[in-house]
Design a protein around this motif. Structure first.
Motif, PDB file in Angstrom:
ATOM      1  N   GLU A   1     -54.911 -13.657 -27.611  1.00 44.97           N
ATOM      2  CA  GLU A   1     -53.794 -14.557 -27.906  1.00 44.97           C
ATOM      3  C   GLU A   1     -52.462 -13.910 -27.556  1.00 44.97           C
ATOM      4  O   GLU A   1     -51.548 -14.579 -27.066  1.00 44.97           O
ATOM      5  N   ILE A   2     -52.354 -12.590 -27.784  1.00 44.86           N
ATOM      6  CA  ILE A   2     -51.129 -11.880 -27.381  1.00 44.86           C
ATOM      7  C   ILE A   2     -50.919 -12.058 -25.878  1.00 44.86           C
ATOM      8  O   ILE A   2     -49.824 -12.385 -25.426  1.00 44.86           O
ATOM      9  N   ALA A   3     -51.993 -11.870 -25.097  1.00 49.89           N
ATOM     10  CA  ALA A   3     -51.893 -11.997 -23.635  1.00 49.89           C
ATOM     11  C   ALA A   3     -51.517 -13.425 -23.234  1.00 49.89           C
ATOM     12  O   ALA A   3     -50.674 -13.626 -22.352  1.00 49.89           O
ATOM     13  N   ALA A   4     -52.114 -14.421 -23.882  1.00 51.13           N
ATOM     14  CA  ALA A   4     -51.813 -15.819 -23.554  1.00 51.13           C
ATOM     15  C   ALA A   4     -50.349 -16.151 -23.855  1.00 51.13           C
ATOM     16  O   ALA A   4     -49.670 -16.795 -23.044  1.00 51.13           O
ATOM     17  N   LEU A   5     -49.860 -15.709 -25.005  1.00 50.38           N
ATOM     18  CA  LEU A   5     -48.454 -15.953 -25.350  1.00 50.38           C
ATOM     19  C   LEU A   5     -47.521 -15.205 -24.398  1.00 50.38           C
ATOM     20  O   LEU A   5     -46.469 -15.730 -24.003  1.00 50.38           O
ATOM     21  N   ALA A   6     -47.904 -13.997 -24.012  1.00 46.21           N
ATOM     22  CA  ALA A   6     -47.091 -13.216 -23.075  1.00 46.21           C
ATOM     23  C   ALA A   6     -46.963 -13.941 -21.738  1.00 46.21           C
ATOM     24  O   ALA A   6     -45.876 -14.011 -21.162  1.00 46.21           O
ATOM     25  N   ARG A   7     -48.079 -14.482 -21.245  1.00 48.08           N
ATOM     26  CA  ARG A   7     -48.048 -15.192 -19.959  1.00 48.08           C
ATOM     27  C   ARG A   7     -47.127 -16.406 -20.029  1.00 48.08           C
ATOM     28  O   ARG A   7     -46.427 -16.712 -19.069  1.00 48.08           O
ATOM     29  N   GLN A   8     -47.118 -17.100 -21.166  1.00 47.08           N
ATOM     30  CA  GLN A   8     -46.217 -18.252 -21.323  1.00 47.08           C
ATOM     31  C   GLN A   8     -44.760 -17.815 -21.263  1.00 47.08           C
ATOM     32  O   GLN A   8     -43.889 -18.596 -20.886  1.00 47.08           O
ATOM     33  N   ALA A   9     -44.490 -16.556 -21.633  1.00 44.99           N
ATOM     34  CA  ALA A   9     -43.118 -16.024 -21.612  1.00 44.99           C
ATOM     35  C   ALA A   9     -42.803 -15.295 -20.299  1.00 44.99           C
ATOM     36  O   ALA A   9     -41.766 -14.658 -20.185  1.00 44.99           O
ATOM     37  N   GLY A  10     -43.719 -15.372 -19.322  1.00 44.68           N
ATOM     38  CA  GLY A  10     -43.486 -14.724 -18.038  1.00 44.68           C
ATOM     39  C   GLY A  10     -43.811 -13.244 -18.033  1.00 44.68           C
ATOM     40  O   GLY A  10     -43.370 -12.512 -17.152  1.00 44.68           O
ATOM     41  N   LEU A  11     -44.589 -12.781 -19.008  1.00 48.34           N
ATOM     42  CA  LEU A  11     -44.983 -11.378 -19.089  1.00 48.34           C
ATOM     43  C   LEU A  11     -46.485 -11.272 -18.883  1.00 48.34           C
ATOM     44  O   LEU A  11     -47.200 -12.263 -18.959  1.00 48.34           O
ATOM     45  N   ALA A  12     -46.957 -10.051 -18.654  1.00 43.31           N
ATOM     46  CA  ALA A  12     -48.386  -9.825 -18.480  1.00 43.31           C
ATOM     47  C   ALA A  12     -48.765  -8.477 -19.077  1.00 43.31           C
ATOM     48  O   ALA A  12     -47.958  -7.542 -19.049  1.00 43.31           O
ATOM     49  N   PRO A  13     -49.975  -8.377 -19.612  1.00 46.32           N
ATOM     50  CA  PRO A  13     -50.441  -7.079 -20.105  1.00 46.32           C
ATOM     51  C   PRO A  13     -50.515  -6.081 -18.945  1.00 46.32           C
ATOM     52  O   PRO A  13     -50.904  -6.436 -17.840  1.00 46.32           O
ATOM     53  N   THR A  14     -50.119  -4.848 -19.198  1.00 44.43           N
ATOM     54  CA  THR A  14     -50.122  -3.840 -18.149  1.00 44.43           C
ATOM     55  C   THR A  14     -51.471  -3.153 -18.005  1.00 44.43           C
ATOM     56  O   THR A  14     -51.712  -2.504 -17.004  1.00 44.43           O
ATOM     57  N   GLY A  15     -52.313  -3.270 -19.017  1.00 46.95           N
ATOM     58  CA  GLY A  15     -53.584  -2.554 -18.993  1.00 46.95           C
ATOM     59  C   GLY A  15     -53.448  -1.132 -19.498  1.00 46.95           C
ATOM     60  O   GLY A  15     -54.411  -0.374 -19.514  1.00 46.95           O
ATOM     61  N   ALA A  16     -52.240  -0.745 -19.896  1.00 46.48           N
ATOM     62  CA  ALA A  16     -52.021   0.602 -20.423  1.00 46.48           C
ATOM     63  C   ALA A  16     -52.798   0.771 -21.724  1.00 46.48           C
ATOM     64  O   ALA A  16     -52.860  -0.161 -22.526  1.00 46.48           O
TER      65      ALA A  16
END
Length: 102
Positions: free
Chosen positions: A43-58
């Protein structure tokens, strides 16, 4: 970095505190209007994508009871050789162009 309480942690606190279930979470104090709901990494990743962000995989820190993700604004590269670091005299070490996240 975004850090949230995990759904499991919130459910445990709700059971221990006698919180009232409400839709997808719990009222920890209805008189104060305090609602609690855990958020998982998906859900964090889905919300981030809606805000124009993406998980870095770090990699994250192994913290009990939390979910977290390191986010960044994706960069887009035009497919011209002059846009790549080596063509501009920059080191390649540590460079990783952002790829689309599934």
């Amino acid at each position: 970095m975004v850090v949230t309480r995990s759904p499991e942690e919130v459910a445990k606190a709700a059971a221990d505190g006698g919180w009232t279930a409400h839709h997808d979470g719990f009222w920890s104090s209805q008189s104060k209007g305090t609602f609690q709901r855990g958020i998982d990494p998906g859900e964090i990743a889905a919300l981030a994508r809606q805000a124009g962000l993406a998980p870095t995989g770090a990699p994250g820190l192994p913290l009990p009871g939390v979910c977290h993700a390191v986010l960044a604004k994706p960069r887009t590269w035009i497919a011209y050789p002059s846009t790549f670091p080596a063509a501009r005299g920059l080191p390649e070490a540590g460079y990783r162009p952002t790829s689309p996240v599934a």
